[in-house]
Structures are given as structure tokens and as C-alpha cells.
Design a protein around this motif. Structure first.
Motif, PDB file in Angstrom:
ATOM      1  N   GLU A 174      36.755  35.309  40.757  1.00 19.31           N
ATOM      2  CA  GLU A 174      37.487  36.417  40.150  1.00 19.31           C
ATOM      3  C   GLU A 174      37.454  37.595  41.113  1.00 19.31           C
ATOM      4  OE1 GLU A 174      39.053  36.102  37.161  1.00 19.31           O
ATOM      5  OE2 GLU A 174      38.314  34.042  37.036  1.00 19.31           O
ATOM      6  N   THR A 175      38.539  38.344  41.167  1.00 23.96           N
ATOM      7  CA  THR A 175      38.619  39.492  42.061  1.00 23.96           C
ATOM      8  C   THR A 175      39.161  40.690  41.291  1.00 23.96           C
ATOM      9  OG1 THR A 175      40.880  39.047  42.797  1.00 23.96           O
ATOM     10  CG2 THR A 175      39.123  37.962  43.991  1.00 23.96           C
ATOM     11  N   ASN A 176      38.545  41.825  41.466  1.00 27.04           N
ATOM     12  CA  ASN A 176      38.992  43.072  40.860  1.00 27.04           C
ATOM     13  C   ASN A 176      38.397  44.220  41.663  1.00 27.04           C
ATOM     14  OD1 ASN A 176      36.277  43.479  39.650  1.00 27.04           O
ATOM     15  ND2 ASN A 176      36.904  41.711  38.391  1.00 27.04           N
ATOM     16  N   LYS A 177      38.491  45.425  41.163  1.00 28.18           N
ATOM     17  CA  LYS A 177      38.060  46.553  42.003  1.00 28.18           C
ATOM     18  C   LYS A 177      36.544  46.717  42.065  1.00 28.18           C
ATOM     19  CE  LYS A 177      38.761  50.358  38.680  1.00 28.18           C
ATOM     20  NZ  LYS A 177      39.506  51.623  38.487  1.00 28.18           N
ATOM     21  N   THR A 178      35.802  45.907  41.323  1.00 23.22           N
ATOM     22  CA  THR A 178      34.340  45.944  41.433  1.00 23.22           C
ATOM     23  C   THR A 178      33.755  44.620  41.909  1.00 23.22           C
ATOM     24  OG1 THR A 178      34.086  45.386  39.084  1.00 23.22           O
ATOM     25  CG2 THR A 178      34.116  47.724  39.649  1.00 23.22           C
ATOM     26  N   THR A 179      34.478  43.530  41.771  1.00 22.37           N
ATOM     27  CA  THR A 179      34.011  42.206  42.199  1.00 22.37           C
ATOM     28  C   THR A 179      34.945  41.675  43.278  1.00 22.37           C
ATOM     29  OG1 THR A 179      33.149  41.744  39.983  1.00 22.37           O
ATOM     30  CG2 THR A 179      33.482  39.856  41.446  1.00 22.37           C
ATOM     31  N   ASN A 180      34.385  41.404  44.450  1.00 19.52           N
ATOM     32  CA  ASN A 180      35.221  40.968  45.589  1.00 19.52           C
ATOM     33  C   ASN A 180      36.372  41.948  45.808  1.00 19.52           C
ATOM     34  OD1 ASN A 180      33.741  38.472  45.984  1.00 19.52           O
ATOM     35  ND2 ASN A 180      34.766  37.708  44.141  1.00 19.52           N
ATOM     36  N   ALA A 181      36.035  43.230  45.833  1.00 21.69           N
ATOM     37  CA  ALA A 181      37.062  44.276  45.871  1.00 21.69           C
ATOM     38  C   ALA A 181      37.923  44.205  47.133  1.00 21.69           C
ATOM     39  CB  ALA A 181      36.401  45.646  45.757  1.00 21.69           C
ATOM     40  N   ASP A 182      37.312  43.833  48.261  1.00 21.83           N
ATOM     41  CA  ASP A 182      38.101  43.742  49.493  1.00 21.83           C
ATOM     42  C   ASP A 182      39.133  42.619  49.400  1.00 21.83           C
ATOM     43  OD1 ASP A 182      36.095  41.811  49.461  1.00 21.83           O
ATOM     44  OD2 ASP A 182      35.552  42.049  51.575  1.00 21.83           O
ATOM     45  N   LEU A 183      38.748  41.505  48.777  1.00 19.56           N
ATOM     46  CA  LEU A 183      39.684  40.400  48.566  1.00 19.56           C
ATOM     47  C   LEU A 183      40.785  40.795  47.588  1.00 19.56           C
ATOM     48  CD1 LEU A 183      40.459  37.406  48.924  1.00 19.56           C
ATOM     49  CD2 LEU A 183      38.817  36.865  47.095  1.00 19.56           C
ATOM     50  N   PHE A 184      40.409  41.518  46.544  1.00 18.54           N
ATOM     51  CA  PHE A 184      41.384  41.971  45.545  1.00 18.54           C
ATOM     52  C   PHE A 184      42.454  42.828  46.203  1.00 18.54           C
ATOM     53  CE2 PHE A 184      42.244  44.925  41.796  1.00 18.54           C
ATOM     54  CZ  PHE A 184      43.048  44.020  41.132  1.00 18.54           C
TER      55      PHE A 184
END
Length: 466
Positions: A174-184
Motif C-alpha cells: 500500500e502506498t500513501n503520504k505516510t506509507t511508502n510516500a516516495d513511491l506514492f
């Protein structure tokens, strides 16, 4: 060998050229120019299936693959291929309200926006999606996405709060602005460069009918159209609900040129005064302006838009000046005359405003800083050409390329050129990812190296590459 391995690992989900339904699946693309003959077509029904497919393809480094959500791009070797594998995401077609936020809907990457709007309209809601109902969610959002609400809400990807993505390793994250933010951030504007998006979680908003429609005029109104658009953009008063697409069209079938403007006002307001300058232009051929739902507007655009032809898109961006559009129109008129003997040619140029930038805490990949104001002065331009015969394709594509070279020479001479290229309108030969600027381009390279260290997506996935 790759297709045999995929067939073994994903039984019942791989279509080979010898299969009865192969032709239907290989031809399920909006434009003739995108219909190719892949070695096989993988039709996953889950993110786990996508993971299996990527793990198999890693073992065949010489096999390219294309990722299809809606199949609306006109270009070959984007969502289809003659020499590799297609991963067809249309089976990922879920539409569900999030259990965490009532205003967020979770959309499968392969569902079309028409189906999304049908669901949302029943709830008197809408979302930042495509202006045509046949476009798929995944490719549209990861390419940025110009929407009915872009003047207010930015690109479609700016309303996305989370994406599920399958990485080159096969991991599902999962990607969002707090988790894996660079990927998001990287996924919002880079398409198939760092992973395959399988689900998009997007903000929806209460919205019933909005004001919109199209007005067609004879070509003799050209100067009045350009003046009205200049006044609309240079008034000094930015209306975040008002959107205008000004299109100039040459139709060989009709034997003439004409103007067609699409206007949308993202509120339930009849005859908003911001469009009066266009409404007052006389000699209107048709006028469909009214209050209606996004669902109906999207179906209308798809119904009357070109399909089942060969096509090419090419784009540029420039700062609006009092004279640049007239110069561009003159170049386009000359090009249309050159193309006039091409069977059933339809030559279209469209001007529309650039969306505002994303907020500082939720950047996208496209390089506009939160403090910038592209919506005030930048114009996204597209030339789109449609024709009947494959034999004319090289000539039309080269002519479109020559036209864009001349247009960018003109914008540079006027000091109006801007590097940005909107991915969903870009031709394969345009350097889209570099057009985001050095900082944004370098950030994408860093994300690619971090999440795809072996370079699977750079080596094998088709489309615009870093």
C-alpha cells in the motif's frame, strides 16, 4: 516459453493466439492503431495474480510486457504489443466505499470511469475521473488525469489517497503520504515505471448536476474564440469551478473546419457569467449547455468522440500570450491542408488550462511546486489526428511531429514555451518524464532504483521510460 510458463502458473487466465477468444481480447482497444498481436494476454482477477505474472516475467528478461486498464491510448506499444505479453487489468473492476472514510471509494485499476460514475451518481457524488466514460482508472490516474474538476482539485492523481501496487519483486504494498510516500508520489504521473497499480483509493465529493455541454460554431468565429479565451484566462479573476476546452477541427468527411467548445462549471449554477463571452459568440451551429450529471456528460463525450480509427496524440504546454494561439492556429491550418487528401482525416487541436499544483504535503511526480501557479497562465495543448488506413500512418504521424516542432519553435520565439508534457496526451517520441524537470526526474530515478533495483520496469515494461 514465457507464455507457456504464465499459462501453467495462472490456469484459465492466459489467452493464447490459438484460443477462440484471442481476437476479441487483442482487439479490445479504442483505436485501430493500438490493436496489436501479443504473444499472450494475461487477465488477472486479483493483485496476487499480477504478482505471479511479474515473478514469471522476471525470469524472461527479453520479453516485454504492456499494462492495459481501459485501452484508450491511441499509440501502439503502450498498452499493447506485437512481441510480448499484455497484462490486462480489466478483471480488477471493483468499486467499493472505503470502510475507513465515507468520502473515499476503492476502485480496481481496470474499471472504467463510466462504471464508477454510474455508481457515484446514485449517491449524488462524483470524483476526479476521466471526461470520457470508456477510459480505465489505472492508466488515467497514473498518467496524471485531467478531469471535470481539475481547475478546483488539480490532476486526478491529486485526489488519490492510497494506491495498492505490485512491485517488481512481486510484493504487494500500500502506498500513501505516510506509507511508502516516495513511491506514492512517483506513481502519480509516471505510469509503468515503478510498479503495477491494482487499486486506487480516491476522494469523492457531493455533487449532483453541474453546468456543462458543448457549443459548435463555424470556422469564421476563430478570431472571436481566441479573443474570448484570452479574456477568460487573462481577466485576473481565477474561477476554480470554470473550465473551457476550445477545439478547432478540420473534417475531411464534412469538407470543412469548425469550432467546438466544451464548457463545464463544477457547481449547480445555471448560465454562470464566466462563460458569457463564449455564449455571446453568434452563428452557433449547436448548443447543448445545460445542468446535467457527470455520468451523462462522460457518456456524451464518448458517444461522439472518434473511435475505431488510427490515431495519434501529441502535446505541448505554453504560457498564454495575446498572440501565440493565432500563430499556432495558422500552423495547424497549413498542416490540415497538407493532410486533406488523407482518407477521412479528422484533425483537431485543443486548448485548455493547466490544473493547480498539488499541496506541499501530497506532491505528485510532475514537478509543479506547491507555491507555483500553473493554473493562472499555462495552457495544455493537444493535437489529435484520426484517419482510416494503416497505409497512411507513417505520413500522418510524421506530419503531426513536424507540426509540433513548428509550434514549439513558435512558443520559444515568443518566450512562451514550457517544458511540461502531459503524459496522457503525449506521443511516444516525446520526453515526458524529463519534462517534469531535473529535480522531479531525479526523484523518479531514485524511486525506481529503490523499489526496482534490477530494473524490470525499465527493461521490460512498455511506455514512457526514465
Amino acid at each position: 516459453m514465457a507464455c507457456e510458463k504464465l499459462h501453467s502458473e495462472l490456469p484459465g487466465k492466459v489467452t493464447l493466439p490459438s484460443d477462440e477468444n484471442y481476437d476479441n481480447r487483442a482487439n479490445a482497444y479504442h483505436f485501430l492503431s493500438a490493436r496489436q498481436r501479443p504473444q499472450c494476454i494475461v487477465s488477472p482477477s486479483s493483485a496476487e495474480d499480477v504478482s505471479v505474472a511479474l515473478k514469471v516475467l522476471r525470469g524472461f528478461p527479453d520479453i516485454s510486457f504492456a499494462i492495459k486498464s481501459g485501452g484508450h491510448s491511441p499509440h501502439p506499444d503502450v498498452a499493447n504489443t506485437n512481441n510480448g505479453v499484455v497484462i490486462n487489468l480489466e478483471g480488477l473492476d471493483s468499486i467499493a466505499r472505503s470502510s475507513d472514510r465515507e468520502d473515499v471509494y476503492e476502485l480496481g485499476a481496470g474499471v472504467t470511469w463510466g462504471k464508477v460514475y454510474e455508481v457515484l451518481s446514485k449517491e449524488k457524488r462524483s470524483a476526479s475521473g476521466s471526461r470520457e466514460c470508456t477510459v480505465g482508472v489505472g492508466g488515467f490516474v497514473t498518467g496524471g488525469g485531467l478531469t471535470y474538476f481539475s481547475p478546483e482539485r488539480g490532476f486526478a492523481c491529486d485526489d488519490v489517497v492510497n494506491m495498492q501496487v505490485v512491485l517488481a519483486s512481486g510484493d504487494i504494498v500500500e502506498t500513501n503520504k505516510t506509507t511508502n510516500a516516495d513511491l506514492f508520489r512517483a506513481l502519480k504521473g509516471s505510469r509503468s515505471n515503478v510498479g503495477i497499480v491494482t487499486r486506487v483509493d480516491i476522494i469523492t465529493h457531493a455533487r449532483d448536476n453541474i453546468w456543462g455541454g458543448a457549443i459548435m460554431y463555424p470556422a469564421t468565429t476563430e478570431d472571436a474564440q481566441l479573443e474570448a479565451f484570452w479574456d477568460f484566462k487573462s481577466s485576473g479573476i481565477y474561477d476554480p469551478h470554470a473550465q473551457v476546452e476550445v477545439s478547432f477541427i478540420y473534417s475531411a468527411a464534412m469538407g470543412c473546419s469548425f469550432v467546438s467548445n466544451n464548457h463545464w462549471y463544477g457547481q449547480h449554477i445555471e448560465n454562470p457569467p464566466t462563460f458569457k463571452r463564449f455564449q455571446d459568440i453568434k452563428d452557433q451551429m449547436t448548443n447543448t449547455m445545460r445542468l446535467e450529471t457527470i455520468d451523462v456528460f462522460a457518456k456524451e463525450l464518448s458517444k461522439y468522440g472518434p473511435k475505431d480509427q488510427h490515431a495519434v496524440y501529441v502535446t505541448t504546454t505554453f504560457t498564454l500570450t495575446p498572440t501565440i494561439m493565432k500563430k499556432i492556429n495558422s500552423l495547424w491550418n497549413a498542416t490540415s491542408a497538407t493532410l486533406s487528401t488523407t482518407q477521412n482525416i479528422l484533425s483537431v487541436i485543443t486548448y485548455q488550462q493547466c490544473p493547480p499544483p498539488p499541496p506541499a504535503d501530497a506532491p505528485n511526480a510532475m514537478g509543479f511546486p506547491a507555491t507555483s501557479k500553473p493554473h493562472e497562465s499555462l495552457i495544455i495543448f493537444i493535437a489529435s489526428l484520426y484517419w482510416d488506413l494503416a497505409a497512411d500512418s507513417d505520413f500522418v504521424r510524421q506530419t503531426s511531429r513536424d507540426l509540433m516542432d513548428k509550434i514549439e519553435e513558435a512558443t520559444k520565439a515568443e518566450g512562451a514555451f514550457h517544458l511540461f508534457k502531459y503524459m496522457n496526451y503525449a506521443a511516444p517520441w516525446q520526453n515526458v518524464l524529463e519534462s517534469y524537470g531535473n529535480e522531479a526526474h531525479d526523484a523518479l530515478k531514485d524511486v525506481s532504483a529503490k523499489y526496482d533495483p534490477e530494473g524490470l520496469f525499465q527493461r521490460q515494461a512498455l511506455g514512457f521510460k526514465l
